[in-house]
Motif scaffolding. Structure first.
Motif, PDB file in Angstrom:
ATOM      1  N   ASP A  28       0.923  -1.238   0.058  1.00 56.25           N
ATOM      2  CA  ASP A  28       0.113  -0.025   0.081  1.00 56.25           C
ATOM      3  C   ASP A  28       0.655   1.175  -0.070  1.00 56.25           C
ATOM      4  N   GLU A  29       0.096   2.334   0.152  1.00 57.90           N
ATOM      5  CA  GLU A  29       1.022   3.764   0.083  1.00 57.90           C
ATOM      6  C   GLU A  29       1.960   3.962   1.065  1.00 57.90           C
ATOM      7  N   ARG A  30       2.013   3.296   2.175  1.00 57.34           N
ATOM      8  CA  ARG A  30       2.734   3.486   3.292  1.00 57.34           C
ATOM      9  C   ARG A  30       4.369   2.759   3.035  1.00 57.34           C
ATOM     10  N   VAL A  31       4.028   1.844   1.998  1.00 53.42           N
ATOM     11  CA  VAL A  31       5.525   1.302   1.827  1.00 53.42           C
ATOM     12  C   VAL A  31       6.251   2.124   0.804  1.00 53.42           C
ATOM     13  N   GLU A  32       7.455   2.833   1.286  1.00 57.83           N
ATOM     14  CA  GLU A  32       8.168   3.363   0.098  1.00 57.83           C
ATOM     15  C   GLU A  32       9.351   2.629  -0.294  1.00 57.83           C
ATOM     16  N   GLU A  33       9.738   1.511   0.393  1.00 57.20           N
ATOM     17  CA  GLU A  33      11.081   0.812  -0.287  1.00 57.20           C
ATOM     18  C   GLU A  33      10.581  -0.596   0.078  1.00 57.20           C
TER      19      GLU A  33
ATOM     20  N   ALA B 189       1.801  -8.378   4.764  1.00 61.12           N
ATOM     21  CA  ALA B 189       1.906  -6.928   4.426  1.00 61.12           C
ATOM     22  C   ALA B 189       3.301  -6.337   4.139  1.00 61.12           C
ATOM     23  N   ALA B 190       3.532  -5.589   3.223  1.00 62.19           N
ATOM     24  CA  ALA B 190       4.886  -5.317   2.662  1.00 62.19           C
ATOM     25  C   ALA B 190       5.480  -4.447   3.766  1.00 62.19           C
ATOM     26  N   SER B 191       4.740  -3.892   4.721  1.00 65.26           N
ATOM     27  CA  SER B 191       5.259  -3.267   5.935  1.00 65.26           C
ATOM     28  C   SER B 191       5.949  -3.921   6.919  1.00 65.26           C
ATOM     29  N   LEU B 192       5.825  -5.104   6.972  1.00 65.84           N
ATOM     30  CA  LEU B 192       6.235  -6.142   7.795  1.00 65.84           C
ATOM     31  C   LEU B 192       7.665  -6.858   7.693  1.00 65.84           C
TER      32      LEU B 192
ATOM     33  N   SER C 223      -2.353 -16.980  12.338  1.00 71.46           N
ATOM     34  CA  SER C 223      -1.418 -15.569  12.320  1.00 71.46           C
ATOM     35  C   SER C 223      -0.349 -15.597  13.249  1.00 71.46           C
ATOM     36  N   PRO C 224       0.740 -14.999  13.082  1.00 73.34           N
ATOM     37  CA  PRO C 224       2.154 -15.070  13.926  1.00 73.34           C
ATOM     38  C   PRO C 224       1.637 -13.569  14.857  1.00 73.34           C
ATOM     39  N   THR C 225       2.739 -13.596  16.042  1.00 71.73           N
ATOM     40  CA  THR C 225       2.459 -12.280  16.661  1.00 71.73           C
ATOM     41  C   THR C 225       3.029 -11.061  15.975  1.00 71.73           C
ATOM     42  N   LEU C 226       2.654 -10.188  16.094  1.00 77.62           N
ATOM     43  CA  LEU C 226       3.176  -8.763  15.245  1.00 77.62           C
ATOM     44  C   LEU C 226       3.845  -7.942  16.480  1.00 77.62           C
TER      45      LEU C 226
ATOM     46  N   ALA D 274       5.993 -17.651  15.899  1.00 79.73           N
ATOM     47  CA  ALA D 274       6.259 -17.042  14.733  1.00 79.73           C
ATOM     48  C   ALA D 274       6.113 -15.522  15.117  1.00 79.73           C
ATOM     49  N   GLN D 275       7.065 -14.543  14.572  1.00 80.28           N
ATOM     50  CA  GLN D 275       6.871 -13.365  14.956  1.00 80.28           C
ATOM     51  C   GLN D 275       7.375 -12.314  13.744  1.00 80.28           C
ATOM     52  N   MET D 276       6.620 -11.207  13.586  1.00 77.58           N
ATOM     53  CA  MET D 276       6.941 -10.296  12.592  1.00 77.58           C
ATOM     54  C   MET D 276       7.060  -8.966  13.305  1.00 77.58           C
ATOM     55  N   LEU D 277       7.870  -8.127  12.498  1.00 78.57           N
ATOM     56  CA  LEU D 277       7.913  -6.790  13.042  1.00 78.57           C
ATOM     57  C   LEU D 277       7.510  -5.674  11.891  1.00 78.57           C
ATOM     58  N   GLY D 278       6.752  -4.784  12.606  1.00 75.33           N
ATOM     59  CA  GLY D 278       6.100  -3.804  11.677  1.00 75.33           C
ATOM     60  C   GLY D 278       5.630  -2.554  12.417  1.00 75.33           C
ATOM     61  N   SER D 279       5.002  -1.457  11.617  1.00 77.62           N
ATOM     62  CA  SER D 279       4.416  -0.291  12.347  1.00 77.62           C
ATOM     63  C   SER D 279       3.133  -0.497  12.384  1.00 77.62           C
ATOM     64  N   ASP D 280       2.161   0.601  12.912  1.00 76.24           N
ATOM     65  CA  ASP D 280       0.809   0.622  12.975  1.00 76.24           C
ATOM     66  C   ASP D 280       0.429   0.968  11.590  1.00 76.24           C
TER      67      ASP D 280
END
Length: 746
Positions: free
Chosen positions: A491-496, A573-576, A600-603, A698-704
């Motif tokens: 989505d638009e939040r993902v710049e890279e 999500a590409a932000s994760l 689902s894993p933990t975020l 299972a754990q993933m990192l990301g923002s709101d």
């Protein structure tokens, strides 16, 4: 209606000439069914009264008074002196075929048998013509008057039309027909027998219809003394298009007449008709009521703005009109009316309308006060303490011609109307709401009312189609790779996106997986070159999917799922980013253990605090029906916990059966963000019988899920609006679930 013991008999037709010998015997009548409850009965006898009592099949329990139309026979017959047609209701017929009918008038009783075959309306008219001769017009007139007096359905109306076509006489022609946005049709022409009055008539054409016509007349020097021009406003009982009118049938001073539509007539659209009415208005004469209706028709919307030319202090401006497909229009503007000249404010298009001022929200607009204070026609000055001139209004989509223009109509206290054309901007529901929020001071007193009464109804009404695949490009041998597809939504939040692709390429588990990257078309245009380069460099099996109609991450994921055929899909999500290696195999292994579920894993945030670790139905003491129990805890607090069933999973990262998504019609439209949108899908899947699980290991990192372009106040409003939309859809169901949870805890 003629019946046998079990079923309604079909109407069989023959030639009228074959009926006459039967009728001339005087002991037989011919039936002509009009509809399921009415039949015309033709016969010969001595009946000359206007009413008689009939007994169907000779049964005293099936008796009814009927209307009779009779006439002297053209040729003498030993069977009787008069022909007659009785209008007979058949709803009293209990069962069995209608075989006989008995007429009783005073002391005279006559019994008739029905001919074996029924006649059509056209055949009946042919027989009446042979029997009545010159009396035909009066016979037709009597039958029409008898039929038109009661309820009129489609079949009855068609029969009346056929009768009138045979008996009415030509009287003038129609030279101009004009449409309108209000259902009335303007007709202009000439005739001899039309009088200035409100006349009930029948429209003959593609679909017959009853109508009322307000007639005014005017002099036509080019015609004889008996003829005059007429202009009328035609209002039918149902929608009639000007092109469909062929004749107007009316009762004049000398019986029924018809006015033919001239083959070279002029047909004008709704925008041109008011000018034709204005042109003829000074010449016509009629009653005061009809002239007022004509003036009102002349004052209809013709495509121009007329509010700014009003001689009294009323002015209006439109800031924006957002048209949300599948929902309606969001209109924002201002109306300056210090002396209360405006009675109502309507939004109109073609034959559709809604009253804007019935539910709009007024807001302060001191800029409008400053702009017009002490300027014509506001020379008396405006109240310096009154600034509530602005308004925001949501109007559901209007019926009518989809190509017709929208406009605002002001109904004024003197009976006139003024108009403001509108040019809606097609926009997504999210963009419409966000742009409206940004346009209002967050401290405005009316903001809460705008949210509750305008924006939430707009979103709740959204019924737009699901996003669709716009284009697919395969990079590498995508079709040759087996296993669940890993679908990455951008989505638009993902710049890279390069870091995520690199991590997936360096992980042996995901490097061999079929990877789908899905995003809205404009995002794919931005990242496409980079994705192609990385896929080629790492040798990935990748499919790039562009989506039309995708508004957010979840729309992109849904389109990605449409672009594959695997039984199982993994959403990401590409932000994760993966927190640890092995997350992919852990998800798939846990899923294979349980089958047919969402897992689902933990975020977590980058500071290792928990963002999502399962969603549960809250107890009665909570202000929210669903809660994320461990949000904000350090991630170590859940490390080592077993796989746990939850109310809903998170679709930012999960594994699930692909077909389950489409069995519940995918994600629900009408949310501004993805949080409640995900909860909504989770509950739909739960209702369908699909369980949800949380896998702590299972754990993933990301923002709101927030937009960096929006202020904190805007983000807070968006979250609140989504909660209201979600609660409106799920409150009743979740209330029952919360009650069950509370009882179980006790």
């Amino acid at each position: 209606m003629l019946r046998d013991d079990k079923n309604v008999l079909p109407i069989k037709t023959g030639k009228a000439a074959e009926r006459l010998p039967v009728v001339m015997q005087g002991e037989t009548v011919v039936g002509c069914p009009i509809d399921d409850t009415l039949i015309l009965v033709l016969g010969i006898g001595s009946l000359t009264s206007e009413q008689a009592t009939v007994f169907l099949n000779g049964d005293p329990a099936m008796s009814v008074k009927v209307t009779l139309v009779s006439w002297p026979l053209k040729d003498a017959s030993p069977a009787g002196t008069h022909g007659f047609v009785a209008i007979v209701p058949t709803n009293i017929l209990r069962r069995g075929a209608l075989k006989t009918i008995m007429f009783q008038h005073k002391a005279n009783v006559t019994r008739y048998a029905f001919a074996s075959r029924a006649a059509s309306t056209g055949e009946l008219i042919a027989m009446i013509t042979d029997l009545a001769g010159s009396s035909l017009p009066s016979v037709i007139d009597g039958l029409v008057e008898g039929l038109i007096s009661g309820p009129i359905g489609r079949k009855k109306l068609s029969a009346i039309t056929v009768l009138l076509q045979a008996g009415a006489r030509s009287d003038g022609c129609i030279e101009l027909i004009g449409g309108s946005d209000e259902g009335e049709i303007f007709v202009q022409g000439w005739a001899q027998d039309l009088t200035p009055s409100v006349t009930r008539l029948l429209i003959s054409g593609r679909s017959p219809s009853l109508a009322e016509c307000a007639i005014s007349v005017f002099a036509r020097p080019d015609l004889n003394e008996q003829s005059s021009g007429f202009a009328g406003l035609l209002l039918a009982n149902e929608i009639v298009e000007p092109n469909d009118i062929e004749r107007l049938l009316f009762r004049g001073r000398r019986g029924w007449r018809f006015t033919e539509v001239y083959d070279r007539r002029l047909i004008s659209g709704a925008r041109e008709t008011p000018s034709h009415v204005r042109a003829i208005l000074p010449r016509v004469r009629s009653s005061t009521e009809i002239l007022l209706r004509m003036r009102s028709a002349a004052n209809r919307f013709d495509g121009t703005e007329t509010i700014s030319s009003l001689p009294f202090p009323v002015r209006m401006g439109i800031d924006h009109v957002f048209r949300v497909e599948g929902s309606g229009l969001l209109v924002s503007g201002w109306l300056l009316d210090p002396d209360n000249h405006v009675g109502d404010v309507k939004l109109r298009r073609h034959r559709g309308e809604t009253q804007l001022d019935a539910n709009w929200t007024r807001i302060d607009r001191p800029d409008v006060t400053r702009e017009f204070d002490n300027k014509p026609p506001f020379n008396a000055g405006l109240d310096p303490n009154r600034h509530a001139h602005g308004f925001v209004a949501f109007a559901p989509e209007l019926d009518g011609d989809s190509t017709a223009p929208f406009y605002v109509e002001l109904g004024l206290s003197d009976g006139r109307r003024a108009f403001m054309p509108l040019t809606p901007t097609r926009i997504t529901s999210r963009d419409a709401v966000v742009r409206q929020i940004r346009a209002i001071d967050p401290n405005a007193w009316a903001l809460r009312h705008i949210v509750d009464q305008q924006l939430v109804p707009l979103l709740r009404g959204v019924n737009r189609p699901a996003p669709e695949i716009f284009g697919v490009v395969d990079l590498g041998s995508f079709e040759d790779v087996l296993g669940p597809a890993l679908i990455i939504g951008v989505d638009e939040r993902v710049e890279e996106i390069a870091p995520l692709i690199a991590l997936l390429a360096l992980d042996p588990e995901t490097r061999r997986a079929p990877i789908v990257i899905a995003a809205a078309t404009e995002i794919v245009d931005r990242i496409g070159v980079q994705v192609r380069r990385l896929a080629d460099f790492y040798g990935l099996h990748l499919r790039l999917v562009s989506a039309s109609g995708a508004e957010d991450l979840y729309d992109a994921l849904e389109v990605g799922a449409r672009a594959v055929s695997t039984e199982t899909v993994v959403f990401l999500a590409a932000s994760l980013l993966p927190r640890n290696p092995g997350w992919f195999s852990k998800l798939l292994a846990a899923y294979e253990t349980r089958k047919e579920c969402v897992l689902s894993p933990t975020l977590a945030y980058e500071d290792d605090s928990i963002r999502w670790a399962g969603t549960w139905v809250a107890g009665a003491q909570s202000d929210r029906a669903l809660i994320s129990r461990y949000a904000g805890y350090p991630i170590d607090a859940v490390t080592g916990m077993a796989t746990t069933e939850v109310a809903t999973a998170t679709f930012e990262c999960c594994v699930m059966p692909r077909e389950a998504l489409f069995s519940v019609d995918g994600f629900t439209r009408g949310y501004l963000g993805t949080h409640e949108k995900g909860l909504d899908l989770g509950l739909k899947l739960k209702q369908s019988g699909l369980r949800s699980y949380w896998l702590p290991s299972a754990q993933m990192l990301g923002s709101d899920d927030i937009s960096v372009a929006d202020k904190a106040s805007t983000i807070a409003l968006i979250e609140r609006i989504d909660r209201q939309v979600f609660d409106a859809r799920w409150a009743n169901i979740l209330t029952r679930d919360r009650a069950t949870t509370t009882e179980a805890a006790v």
